[in-house]
Design an enzyme around this catalytic site. Structure first.
Site, mmCIF file in Angstrom:
data_model
loop_
_atom_site.group_PDB
_atom_site.id
_atom_site.type_symbol
_atom_site.label_atom_id
_atom_site.label_comp_id
_atom_site.label_asym_id
_atom_site.label_seq_id
_atom_site.Cartn_x
_atom_site.Cartn_y
_atom_site.Cartn_z
ATOM 1 N N SER A 1 -25.543 27.848 -83.708
ATOM 2 C CA SER A 1 -24.520 28.751 -83.214
ATOM 3 C C SER A 1 -24.535 28.788 -81.692
ATOM 4 C CB SER A 1 -24.758 30.158 -83.749
ATOM 5 O OG SER A 1 -24.622 30.207 -85.138
ATOM 6 N N HIS B 1 -25.546 36.715 -81.186
ATOM 7 C CA HIS B 1 -26.578 36.735 -82.232
ATOM 8 C C HIS B 1 -27.716 35.753 -81.959
ATOM 9 C CE1 HIS B 1 -24.267 33.338 -84.146
ATOM 10 N NE2 HIS B 1 -25.485 32.963 -84.458
ATOM 11 N N ASP C 1 -19.133 38.482 -80.557
ATOM 12 C CA ASP C 1 -20.321 37.638 -80.668
ATOM 13 C C ASP C 1 -20.379 36.690 -79.475
ATOM 14 O OD1 ASP C 1 -22.591 36.414 -81.544
ATOM 15 O OD2 ASP C 1 -21.678 35.417 -83.281
#
EC number: 3.4.21.36
Length: 266
Positions: free
Chosen positions: A214, A71, A119
């Site tokens: 992230s 992402h 992810d």
């Protein structure tokens, strides 16, 4: 001049749980890491208006490959990777700046369904970095390795030190013991949002990941050595340090074959 920008929230809509994932994770309740104490940590930055913006973390896994979250890179931008950094607002003299030449996102990643997993992404650098005491390769776990419950782990990253707090300029670390799948997928924790290809850590209501960094590593101590068992993926939409809502990571050991094949074929 480096500037900061917190990415827009990616929320999993239409899921049965009320605790929607938020895929922007920074370190909450942590402390400043020792300078270059996590030498595989990288800063992923993108270019906008002539300035570079830190957006995600990542792990150097080869001299010309970085592992991060899907992402972080699933929208087209000009990216670079910075290795050997500690304070993003100043030149420490140990940094190396390298352009990202190719981005390989896992083929099953779906940005509209974060809870499905996958992810993870690999970034091929335009040139190999030089390894030294400030820049080292992250050690990956064996394929299929599963952490025991309450294994000692640390999340690292740059950013908010509390929900809606200020951005940290220096690398932060927080102790997040692992939470095994049986507990993390129970109804009082994350329920069916969490899959067995994920790793949970924390959930004490004090320490966690939080908005904006992230893709960074979860370093876990196994047999006396730290290895990167997780890629920071999401936290609870209710807040960063919510009790019984551990930070959720992509489980690296579930993707070792994909990592090796991707690097070999690119």
């Amino acid at each position: 001049m480096l500037r900061f920008l917190v990415f827009a929230t990616l929320v999993l809509y239409g899921h049965s749980t009320q605790d929607f994932p938020e895929t922007n994770a920074r370190v909450v309740g942590g402390t400043e890491a020792g300078r270059n104490s996590w030498p595989s940590q990288i800063s992923l930055q993108y270019l906008s208006g002539g300035s570079w913006y830190h957006t995600c973390g990542g792990t150097l896994i080869r001299q010309n490959w970085v592992m991060t979250a899907a992402h972080c890179v699933d929208s087209p931008k000009t990216f670079r990777v910075v290795v050997g950094d500690h304070n993003l607002s100043q030149n420490d003299g140990t940094e190396q700046y390298v352009s990202v030449q190719k981005i390989v996102v896992h083929p099953y990643w779906n940005s509209n369904n974060v809870a499905a997993g996958y992810d993870i992404a690999l970034l091929r650098l335009a040139q190999s970095v030089t390894l030294n005491s400030y820049v080292q390769l992250g050690v990956l776990p064996q394929e299929g390795a599963i952490l025991a419950n309450d294994s000692p782990c640390y999340i690292t990253g740059w950013g908010r030190t509390k929900t809606n707090g200020q951005l940290a300029q220096t690398l932060q670390q927080a102790y997040l013991p692992s939470v095994d799948y049986a507990i993390c997928s129970s109804s009082s924790y994350w329920g069916s949002t969490v899959k067995n290809t994920m790793v949970c850590a924390g959930g004490d209501g004090v320490h966690s990941g939080c908005q904006g960094d992230s893709g960074g590593p979860l370093h876990c101590l196994v047999n006396g050595k730290y290895s990167v068992h997780g890629v920071t993926s999401f936290v609870s939409k209710q807040g960063c340090n919510v009790s019984r809502k551990p930070t959720v990571f992509t489980r690296v050991s579930a993707y070792i074959s994909w990592i090796n094949k991707t690097i070999a074929s690119n």
